[in-house]
Design an enzyme around this catalytic site. Structure first.
Site, PDB file in Angstrom:
ATOM      1  N   ARG A   3     -10.746   3.760   4.030  1.00 23.28           N
ATOM      2  CA  ARG A   3      -9.457   4.456   4.043  1.00 23.28           C
ATOM      3  C   ARG A   3      -9.608   5.695   4.915  1.00 23.28           C
ATOM      4  NH1 ARG A   3      -8.795   0.229   1.998  1.00 23.28           N
ATOM      5  NH2 ARG A   3      -7.695  -0.292   0.061  1.00 23.28           N
TER       6      ARG A   3
ATOM      7  N   GLY B 292      -2.984  -5.901  -1.062  1.00 24.13           N
ATOM      8  CA  GLY B 292      -3.734  -6.423  -2.199  1.00 24.13           C
ATOM      9  C   GLY B 292      -4.535  -7.676  -1.916  1.00 24.13           C
TER      10      GLY B 292
ATOM     11  N   GLU C  69      -9.969  -1.013  -7.204  1.00 25.77           N
ATOM     12  CA  GLU C  69     -10.792  -1.470  -8.321  1.00 25.77           C
ATOM     13  C   GLU C  69      -9.943  -2.063  -9.440  1.00 25.77           C
ATOM     14  OE1 GLU C  69     -12.638   2.187  -6.378  1.00 25.77           O
ATOM     15  OE2 GLU C  69     -10.675   1.601  -7.127  1.00 25.77           O
TER      16      GLU C  69
ATOM     17  N   ASP D  58      -8.347  -7.234  -2.150  1.00 24.98           N
ATOM     18  CA  ASP D  58      -8.812  -7.096  -3.528  1.00 24.98           C
ATOM     19  C   ASP D  58      -8.790  -8.448  -4.236  1.00 24.98           C
ATOM     20  OD1 ASP D  58      -9.005  -4.318  -3.110  1.00 24.98           O
ATOM     21  OD2 ASP D  58      -6.910  -4.038  -3.698  1.00 24.98           O
TER      22      ASP D  58
END
Length: 328
Positions: free
Chosen positions: A163, A252, A24, A255
């Site tokens: 996850r 990353g 987040e 995201d």
């Protein structure tokens, strides 16, 4: 986030690189980098780890005024175990130390914090993650409360962010329920198999019929947006191929894709343009070490996003540079 220096096995490491991590917060920093007013809501411990997180988010333009600092519970920690040359198929792994963390104590009571309530009330977009749901029963209740509250014009996005280590021994079926309560759902095709038991587009859409759009990230191949009723005649399907990228590190990228796609949505762009923004942001991160790569300048970004399908297919990204495959 602690990572052994020089990618040595954890038991041989004498130094650990100290950074921050989190799906987040990565998305928040990505959205802030695109000029959007962005805030992060969570809880950290009154310790150096928590201070580091708040400082780094602030330095990246993310508001932290609604973050609660806990005097007794510690900041969550995870250790990244790098992949080893001796086991090329093993991949990297993560050790989580999040049970009993400050963030795991989030719950419905978090919504009573005036700073949190004010941000949620005024937000155009609220972005949630399946990671939070796995941290504690109270965290799951928090997500359920947000997802079932009246929208009042707000959009809620939910990134599954599977996850495996966090869901060990837990009912992963809650992910389907949470995702179906959201307006926008993002999931990797590889994640869908673990979280939902299928990678079939039509089946995924049947499992989650209510969101306005389901975005499936098909790794280095493409990204697919299925509007409500998508994958059949009652909805629309948009697929945009991924860019050719000289990958340095994949951490990353998912995201960054989320931040790029969601920014397109917030700027009022269509599915194709939003998916392209997601691919560009992901490509920038794939070509650097670390969780985020800088975007091209505004003029180049506009040219990339407005390119023809043939020109898009000819783009190759390396060292953060967007060139055609002919080197032009």
């Amino acid at each position: 986030m602690l990572t052994p220096v020089q990618a040595v096995p954890l038991h041989l490491a004498t130094e650990l690189h100290f950074g921050i991590g989190g799906a987040e917060s990565n998305v928040a920093m990505g959205l802030a980098a695109m000029g959007l007013d962005t805030h992060w809501v969570s809880r950290v411990g009154r310790d150096g780890f928590g201070t580091r997180i708040l400082h780094e988010l602030s330095e990246h333009g993310v508001g932290v005024s609604a973050v609660e600092v806990d005097d007794s519970l510690p900041t969550g920690l995870y250790v990244k175990v790098p992949a080893q040359e001796a086991d090329p198929d093993g991949g990297s792994s993560v050790l989580y130390y999040r049970q009993g963390s400050a963030a795991s104590a989030m719950g419905r009571g978090t919504l009573a914090n005036p700073a949190v309530a004010s941000l949620l009330e005024s937000a155009t977009l609220i972005h949630l993650s399946g990671i939070t749901a796995a941290l504690s029963p109270a965290c799951l209740e928090l997500l359920e409360a947000i997802l079932t509250a009246p929208r009042n014009g707000r959009t809620i996005s939910f990134d599954v962010n599977w996850r495996a280590a966090l869901w060990a021994g837990q009912d992963r079926g809650v992910l389907q329920r949470l995702a179906n309560l959201a307006d926008v759902v993002l999931v990797g095709k590889d994640e869908a198999e673990h979280a939902f038991g299928t990678t079939d587009e039509a089946e995924l859409r049947r499992m989650m019929p209510d969101p306005q759009v389901l975005v499936i990230k098909n790794e280095a191949i493409s990204a697919i947006a299925l509007a409500r009723g998508g994958a059949d005649s009652s909805g629309t399907r948009e697929e945009v191929p991924a860019l050719s990228v000289a990958v340095v590190e994949p951490v990353g990228a998912g995201d960054s894709f989320a931040a790029g796609y969601l920014s397109g949505m917030l700027f009022g762009l269509g599915q194709k343009a939003s998916l392209r923004r997601g691919h560009v942001a992901a490509a920038c991160t794939l070509t650097v070490h670390g969780d985020r790569g800088p975007l091209p300048d505004a003029a180049q970004l506009s040219a990339i996003l407005d390119s023809s399908d043939d020109a898009w297919a000819a783009i190759h990204v390396e060292d953060g540079h967007f060139n055609t495959r002919t080197g032009a």
